[in-house]
Write a protein that holds these residues in place. Structure first.
Motif: not given
Lengths: 363, 301
Positions: A229-231, A237-239, A268-270
């Motif tokens: 979840l941290l990942v 956050w970078i989106t 979609a990935a995150s």
């Protein structure tokens, strides 16, 4: 009103009419305090009453005066509180990303079927394994925690990709919701087949799983749950910057230099990772993903993702802890299923969203 | 590939024919061309490619968009105005030919690089919830801000100046959804200005506005082009406003004809009537009326 007169007018304007675009520190501090309070309460309050002093002593590495208290705090309340904090934050952030990406105020992992995809992913892997029964429901470490994370995320991502592909062809917000509903039906049909061939106790375990719970994550599973979840949260956050540009629509975003296709897949990935992991470990949890981003928009009067993302993390985590606390029904011997509480609180919020915004497309 | 010299020659030819733009003396080399022309296209074929099927909209266009001028693209629906604009803006690929944007071939530019040279104002509905006019205009800084989009004090100054130029700084604290169409259009123009590009394209910027707002926006765009030395290209259906406010007209016919020139020049050459020759009788009658009225006014002034 020409440009010249306006220009001259402002040369003598004493006060800046331009609003502050940054998030206020006091707001963040308030939310941190809220999350801290909710976290502490969920450690202090439960079916067994333990004095706060004892809880504190155990947390600081000391020994409680009763062994059972020690066990209750360390193996039950603490992992549950951490799980709730992470799960609430993850679902809220995934919901926020999806609402902007699909330009749909009612989008979230649960509504668009991404959570169903996650459960299907896990179920299919289990079905393909040596035993038809095992892991989503029973959570015997059959797959291993990393396998569980992978299967759930892939299942979520598969549904996300389908919804994304279709959403590009249909512009209607309502069609998208119907699509999500159909995907949910489809996946639950497959899961039902799986259930049909399962043993009665596994069926009952499955039913419990669909109620949702933060209490099922063991310390061993936490080693996969929390880092995953941290990942996901860092990837989300970078989106924030491209998501802000996407508020204006894809054409404007592209004209400002956004690689829309890349952003779409990154989101979609995150979001799949976030929603998939939470669903695998806690069951399909509704409403948090829709409601929290809207609460943040209304509370902080902003659609800026630089403000919405951190506030969604904190408010989402806090609300998940509070919902879990309510579901424990402190002072009684009974406990409500988590999804009953999230629905009871979340459904009115969603109704309020729909009523308040005449336009469906507004996010 | 044509040389810059050839391009310069063309520009001098195109722009030098009429007195209002004839500052160039024929000896134009690199820097002079760059100073005069923001977008230049040669042998440009626009259209759509879908698998093996190709639909050509325009063939072998040659055009130059001058800096510091307001250029209006006029033509009936379906003539290919949007296709041309999208192609020049790099939002869709050209079927053939080359487009130079601010001196660089478009195909050599990344999306990010284009965003620093060319800003657009589209007809897309901007439907955002809790976004203030200021925050919306600030999105124009997108190509310059760091990874999370945080504005520096310099960025904020640029945005504020852009809003002043567009005449909308008093709207800064208002929510975009509460703005009228005219106010919102000004904020969108401020956003494009904040992007600090030498070129701005506006797709039908007056489409949803009432008459006073149309006149205001056209006046604003003209003065912005002149004041800030930007190259402004608009597409529009407002024939008379374009004749009144644009420095240069690009006329497009349904049959693929394309002519460029100043309003006076095009009227004198009768191009207005020629481009719309395929239209019906009522249209012809109206255009003749406009044509004669403008010629009469032009000779009077």
């Amino acid at each position: 009103m020409s440009a010249q007169t306006t220009r001259a007018g402002w040369e003598y304007a004493p006060v800046s009419p331009f609003p502050v675009l940054r998030i206020r520190r006091s707001v963040l501090l308030l939310l941190v305090v809220l999350a801290g309070t909710a976290f502490a309460s969920s450690l202090m309050i439960g079916a067994v009453s333990i004095p706060p002093g004892e809880v504190l002593r155990v947390l600081l590495g000391g020994q409680a005066s009763k062994d059972t208290w020690q066990t209750i705090i360390l193996t039950f309340r603490l992992p549950k509180a951490i799980t709730a904090l992470f799960a609430g934050a993850a679902l809220s952030v995934a919901g926020l990303q999806m609402q902007t990406l699909f330009r749909n105020p009612l989008a979230d992992p649960f509504v668009l079927g991404v959570s169903s995809g996650a459960s299907l992913g896990v179920a299919l892997v289990v079905l393909g394994g040596t035993s038809v029964s095992a892991s989503v429901f029973g959570r015997t470490a059959f797959l291993g925690e990393v396998g569980l994370v992978g299967a759930a995320s892939l299942g979520a991502a598969a549904v996300f990709a389908v919804v994304l592909a279709i959403a590009r062809r249909v512009q209607s917000a309502v069609t998208l919701l119907v699509l999500g509903l159909m995907v949910s039906y489809l996946t639950s049909a497959v899961v039902s087949v799986l259930i049909y061939f399962s043993l009665p106790e596994q069926v009952s375990a499955y039913i419990n799983w669909t109620f949702g719970s933060f209490g099922g994550v063991t310390w061993q599973q936490m080693r996969a749950f929390a880092p995953a979840l941290l990942v996901g949260l860092l990837a989300a956050w970078i989106t924030v910057k491209p998501l802000n540009a996407l508020l204006l629509g894809e054409n404007y975003a592209r004209s400002m230099g956004v690689n829309v296709r890349a952003v779409r897949w990154w989101v979609a990935a995150s979001a799949s990772l976030l929603a998939g992991v939470v669903t695998a470990f806690c069951g399909p949890i509704g409403f948090i993903g829709i409601a929290v981003p809207h609460l943040c928009r209304a509370l902080f009067v902003s659609s800026d993702h630089r403000i919405l993302m951190p506030t969604s993390v904190l408010l989402g985590g806090s609300l998940a802890l509070i919902f879990d606390l309510i579901s424990q029904m402190p002072g009684t011997q009974y406990a409500l299923p988590l999804n009953v509480v999230t629905s009871a609180v979340g459904a009115p919020i969603v109704l309020w969203i729909v009523a308040r915004r005449q336009s469906f497309g507004r996010i | 590939m044509i040389t810059e010299w050839q391009a310069a020659e063309h520009v001098v030819h195109e722009l030098g024919r009429n007195s209002r733009h004839a500052e160039t003396d024929g000896h134009v080399f690199g820097n002079a061309l760059h100073a005069a022309v923001a977008v230049y296209a040669k042998d440009l074929t626009t259209g759509y490619r879908q698998g093996a099927r190709v639909r050509v909209v325009h063939r072998r266009l040659e055009l130059a968009l001058p800096r510091g001028k307001l250029t209006a693209l006029l033509g009936p629906n379906g003539a290919g105005k949007s296709t041309l604009m999208r192609t020049l803006a790099g939002l869709q690929p050209a079927l053939a030919g080359t487009v130079w944007v601010d001196g660089t071939p478009l195909r050599a530019l990344s999306l990010q690089a284009i965003a620093r040279k060319l800003a657009v104002v589209l007809t897309d509905r901007v439907d955002v919830g809790y976004v203030t006019a200021y925050a919306l205009a600030a999105l124009g800084r997108y190509p310059y801000t760091r990874w999370d989009g945080q504005l520096t004090p310099e960025d904020e100054q640029i945005v504020q100046e852009a809003m002043r130029l567009a005449g909308c700084s008093e709207l800064a604290g208002r929510m975009v959804v509460e703005l009228s169409d005219g106010e919102r259009q000004r904020v969108m123009i401020a956003r494009a200005l904040a992007q600090q590009t030498p070129i701005i394209f506006l797709d039908e910027p007056t489409a949803f506005l009432d008459l006073p707002r149309r006149v205001e926006v056209m006046h604003l765009l003209r003065s912005l082009a002149h004041q800030t030395k930007r190259a402004l290209l608009i597409s529009t259906h407002d024939l008379e406003l374009a004749l009144r406010f644009a420095d240069l007209l690009w006329l497009m016919g349904s049959d693929g004809t394309f002519v460029a020139g100043t309003p006076t020049e095009l009227l004198q050459r009768g191009e207005l009537l020629r481009v719309f020759a395929a239209e019906g009788e009522e249209v012809q009658r109206y255009l003749k009326e406009v044509h004669h009225r403008w010629l009469a006014e032009g000779s009077g002034a």
